[in-house]
Design an enzyme around this catalytic site. Sequence first.
Site, PDB file in Angstrom:
ATOM      1  N   TYR A   1      -0.830  60.008  68.941  1.00 37.57           N
ATOM      2  CA  TYR A   1      -2.090  59.881  69.440  1.00 37.57           C
ATOM      3  C   TYR A   1      -2.090  58.668  70.552  1.00 37.57           C
ATOM      4  O   TYR A   1      -3.103  57.888  70.478  1.00 37.57           O
ATOM      5  CB  TYR A   1      -3.341  59.532  68.672  1.00 37.57           C
ATOM      6  CG  TYR A   1      -4.756  59.699  68.860  1.00 37.57           C
ATOM      7  CD1 TYR A   1      -4.869  60.826  69.977  1.00 37.57           C
ATOM      8  CD2 TYR A   1      -5.597  59.152  68.217  1.00 37.57           C
ATOM      9  CE1 TYR A   1      -6.160  60.931  70.310  1.00 37.57           C
ATOM     10  CE2 TYR A   1      -6.910  59.271  68.851  1.00 37.57           C
ATOM     11  CZ  TYR A   1      -7.180  60.343  69.619  1.00 37.57           C
ATOM     12  OH  TYR A   1      -8.657  60.364  69.774  1.00 37.57           O
ATOM     13  N   SER A   2      -1.179  59.238  71.688  1.00 41.87           N
ATOM     14  CA  SER A   2      -1.154  58.146  72.672  1.00 41.87           C
ATOM     15  C   SER A   2      -0.411  58.891  73.977  1.00 41.87           C
ATOM     16  O   SER A   2       0.009  60.032  73.799  1.00 41.87           O
ATOM     17  CB  SER A   2      -0.505  56.757  72.547  1.00 41.87           C
ATOM     18  OG  SER A   2       1.180  57.173  71.998  1.00 41.87           O
TER      19      SER A   2
ATOM     20  N   LEU B   1       8.569  45.399  63.700  1.00 40.38           N
ATOM     21  CA  LEU B   1       7.022  45.339  63.472  1.00 40.38           C
ATOM     22  C   LEU B   1       6.327  46.155  64.543  1.00 40.38           C
ATOM     23  O   LEU B   1       6.758  46.058  65.774  1.00 40.38           O
ATOM     24  CB  LEU B   1       6.599  43.894  63.596  1.00 40.38           C
ATOM     25  CG  LEU B   1       5.023  43.794  63.399  1.00 40.38           C
ATOM     26  CD1 LEU B   1       4.685  43.993  62.083  1.00 40.38           C
ATOM     27  CD2 LEU B   1       4.663  42.259  63.783  1.00 40.38           C
ATOM     28  N   ASP B   2       5.781  47.153  63.882  1.00 40.79           N
ATOM     29  CA  ASP B   2       4.891  48.199  64.676  1.00 40.79           C
ATOM     30  C   ASP B   2       3.282  47.836  64.654  1.00 40.79           C
ATOM     31  O   ASP B   2       2.872  47.820  63.558  1.00 40.79           O
ATOM     32  CB  ASP B   2       5.332  49.413  64.277  1.00 40.79           C
ATOM     33  CG  ASP B   2       4.634  50.614  64.744  1.00 40.79           C
ATOM     34  OD1 ASP B   2       3.661  50.369  65.857  1.00 40.79           O
ATOM     35  OD2 ASP B   2       4.550  51.874  64.715  1.00 40.79           O
TER      36      ASP B   2
ATOM     37  N   GLY C   1      -0.530  53.521  63.706  1.00 40.63           N
ATOM     38  CA  GLY C   1      -1.041  55.031  63.719  1.00 40.63           C
ATOM     39  C   GLY C   1      -0.646  55.694  62.519  1.00 40.63           C
ATOM     40  O   GLY C   1      -0.753  55.142  61.149  1.00 40.63           O
ATOM     41  N   TRP C   2      -0.335  56.710  62.483  1.00 37.54           N
ATOM     42  CA  TRP C   2       0.262  57.687  61.417  1.00 37.54           C
ATOM     43  C   TRP C   2       1.574  57.725  61.147  1.00 37.54           C
ATOM     44  O   TRP C   2       2.057  58.464  60.299  1.00 37.54           O
ATOM     45  CB  TRP C   2      -0.325  59.263  61.372  1.00 37.54           C
ATOM     46  CG  TRP C   2      -1.790  59.349  61.480  1.00 37.54           C
ATOM     47  CD1 TRP C   2      -2.483  59.661  60.254  1.00 37.54           C
ATOM     48  CD2 TRP C   2      -2.504  59.728  62.542  1.00 37.54           C
ATOM     49  NE1 TRP C   2      -3.986  59.901  60.789  1.00 37.54           N
ATOM     50  CE2 TRP C   2      -3.951  59.887  62.101  1.00 37.54           C
ATOM     51  CE3 TRP C   2      -2.478  59.617  63.960  1.00 37.54           C
ATOM     52  CZ2 TRP C   2      -5.212  59.929  62.735  1.00 37.54           C
ATOM     53  CZ3 TRP C   2      -3.340  59.899  64.954  1.00 37.54           C
ATOM     54  CH2 TRP C   2      -4.870  59.899  64.319  1.00 37.54           C
TER      55      TRP C   2
ATOM     56  N   CYS D   1     -11.952  61.963  79.639  1.00 34.80           N
ATOM     57  CA  CYS D   1     -10.910  60.845  79.952  1.00 34.80           C
ATOM     58  C   CYS D   1      -9.669  61.385  80.729  1.00 34.80           C
ATOM     59  O   CYS D   1      -9.284  60.599  81.642  1.00 34.80           O
ATOM     60  CB  CYS D   1     -10.273  60.791  78.620  1.00 34.80           C
ATOM     61  SG  CYS D   1     -11.404  59.299  77.648  1.00 34.80           S
TER      62      CYS D   1
END
Length: 417
Positions: free
Chosen positions: A146-147, A182-183, A187-188, A371
């Site tokens: 989702y990016s 490290l994230d 997200g998912w 957008c």
Amino acid sequence: MELSVVLLAQVLARVVSEGQLTIVDETGRPHQITGAKPGPSVTMRVHDWWTGIHLAFRPRLALGEAYMDGRLTVEQGDLYDLLDLLGRNIDAVDSTAMMRWSYRLQRGLRLLEQYNPIGRAQQNVAHHYDLKGELYDLFLDPDRQYSCAYFKTGNESLELAQADKKLHIATKLLLKPGHKVLDIGSGWGGMGLFLARSFDVEVTGVTLSREQHGVSNRRAQAAGISDRVRFKLIDYREESGRYDRIVSVGMFEHVGSAHYLEYFRKISDLLADDGVMLLHSIGRMEPPGGTNTWLRKYIFPGGYSPALSEVLAAIERAGLWVTDIEVLRLHYAETLRRWRHRFLANREKIKEIAGYDDRFCRMWEFYLAGCEVAFRYMRQMVFQIQISRRQDAVPLIRDYMVTEERLKNVAETMAAE
């Protein structure tokens, strides 16, 4: 009171120089505005006099609300055509006295609007990311990226462009087997799972979304790598320890400008001495401003697309090195176009399976279309900043990024054959 639409038409007549817009008032009378240059031809109907007044005086909020509520409909063309026409004329629209006043007010309130302390930040995230998972399944790729995707030619499928995005980011991290990663804003779980499987690293993801947290951990367990990938439901400011690599994709937009220095000081604390971070975020190619009123109210409360100038200032004050910057311009417009087409194609399923009503669907259609237009005409872009604590943490020239991507693509192609 058709005078309200007359007023709206008079305002738009001064700014529409490209294309043709016809506004039909509540009595059925058309008001045509024709620009000097050819462009889209769109007809919209305003169903009551108050909507016309609201559109004339508060267009940035009123347009989306009127479409959501069914008080404004598009009869020739569709919603995207209407927003595309307005986007093509956005410079003239922004120069009107009403819009200049609106922007000044927004700049004055932006620190308050973007105040995201621990607690409030989770509420803002839940507003958008804790919606039903079926919704996202019906317009995102299967990995739920989702990016902004990464389009090498512009003709790629959404799935390929999102896979290329993950690889493009990974090459900038200079990953080695055993690295601790490290994230932030995981997200998912797609990015963390990809890095662990493809580069043999250990990943910790942090998120504020309960929905995403649950899905991420289930995906790690299903993949049989939950010993190397774990996801935590905490604010990044509460994380501790040191990491060889840090990645953050599509999360920085939720930090808020008042918290930028706090963010990068925390990055400095979490990053190993020879560590590398990759920050991927929506931004703007203009001075600092504010968030669109409608978008902030209905889609991303507390959200903000930063100017590079304010991000770089915070990085400098935190004592970190910027080792590389890349600006992706129309990549997100192409991503949003594909999301919008999938959303519209699955609109009835979204209502049936996810249980959302027509008003919700119109709201999300306006969000995705608006957008996309913003990234085509309104100075929005995506940036990737590579950051380190030491100037020698990455190679002296950036050729390694391209080389690594090519080698990885070749290896994956040979394995598939």
